[in-house]
Motif scaffolding. Structure first.
Motif, PDB file in Angstrom:
ATOM      1  N   VAL A  12      -2.759   0.297  -4.022  1.00  0.00           N
ATOM      2  CA  VAL A  12      -2.707  -0.944  -3.251  1.00  0.00           C
ATOM      3  C   VAL A  12      -2.725  -2.116  -4.229  1.00  0.00           C
ATOM      4  O   VAL A  12      -3.376  -2.068  -5.269  1.00  0.00           O
ATOM      5  CB  VAL A  12      -3.869  -1.050  -2.226  1.00  0.00           C
ATOM      6  N   SER A  65       0.848  -1.197   0.000  1.00  0.00           N
ATOM      7  CA  SER A  65       0.000   0.000   0.000  1.00  0.00           C
ATOM      8  C   SER A  65       0.877   1.238   0.000  1.00  0.00           C
ATOM      9  O   SER A  65       1.878   1.290   0.716  1.00  0.00           O
ATOM     10  CB  SER A  65      -0.896   0.032   1.241  1.00  0.00           C
ATOM     11  N   ASN A 114      -4.638   6.825   0.444  1.00  0.00           N
ATOM     12  CA  ASN A 114      -4.120   5.590  -0.130  1.00  0.00           C
ATOM     13  C   ASN A 114      -4.067   5.790  -1.639  1.00  0.00           C
ATOM     14  O   ASN A 114      -5.089   5.823  -2.305  1.00  0.00           O
ATOM     15  CB  ASN A 114      -5.021   4.410   0.241  1.00  0.00           C
ATOM     16  N   PHE A 137       0.814   5.268   0.762  1.00  0.00           N
ATOM     17  CA  PHE A 137       0.096   6.368   1.396  1.00  0.00           C
ATOM     18  C   PHE A 137       0.863   7.655   1.129  1.00  0.00           C
ATOM     19  O   PHE A 137       2.071   7.708   1.351  1.00  0.00           O
ATOM     20  CB  PHE A 137      -0.021   6.139   2.905  1.00  0.00           C
TER      21      PHE A 137
END
Length: 174
Positions: A107, A96, A104, A98
């Motif tokens: 992913v 993931s 986010n 960020f």
């Protein structure tokens, strides 16, 4: 009547401004704190593969003790970042991304990898990337990449580590 309403209106405007200012600034502030804490033990643009979580080793607030975490704080000011990972057979795993606002941005999990290695390039708008490579454009130069691998038992960590440690972050030259 206006003398009574004017101070209340000022208070209301200040309160609303403070509320929305806090909402806008809080994600950046929280990510800055997380990045500062992580970069004390994890070099920028490199994965650090941590051992299973215990109470005295928590780099994530309320981490899951059945997950192995790898972390890569990133900074794209020197150029795009190549992120590679290999799924751990028979286990849930994910990568993931960020951004600096805690959004986010990307992913990918083991099912989406379909048993094949993953390679993506993180880049800011306008940064050149190699042709034919999956590219993730992010709005902010800094952020955090997390790799998570699910364990049935903490004793499995040693067997999973060689695969997990194949995950890499590296700044692309030029």
């Amino acid at each position: 009547m206006i003398r009574r309403i004017a101070p209340l209106a000022v208070v209301a405007v200040v309160a609303l401004g403070s509320y929305y200012g806090t909402l806008a600034a809080a994600p950046y502030g929280l990510m800055r704190l997380a990045e500062a804490k992580l970069t004390k033990t994890a070099p920028v643009n490199h994965f650090t593969h941590t051992p299973p979580v215990r109470a005295e080793r928590q780099f994530v607030v309320r981490p899951s003790p059945d997950l192995l975490y790898s972390v890569c704080p990133y900074d794209l000011t020197a150029g795009p970042l190549e992120v590679t990972a290999v799924p751990v057979p028979g286990r849930y795993s994910s990568i993931s991304v960020f951004d600096a606002r805690t959004d986010n941005a990307f992913v990918r999990n083991d099912e989406e990898m379909a048993g094949k290695p993953m390679r993506v390039v993180l880049a800011l708008e306008g940064q050149a990337v190699p042709a034919g490579v999956e590219t993730v454009r992010v709005r902010y130069a800094t952020g955090i990449i997390l790799q998570r691998v699910l364990l049935a038992d903490p004793s499995e960590a040693a067997a999973v580590d060689p695969i997990r440690e194949k995950a890499q972050c590296r700044t692309l030259a030029g």
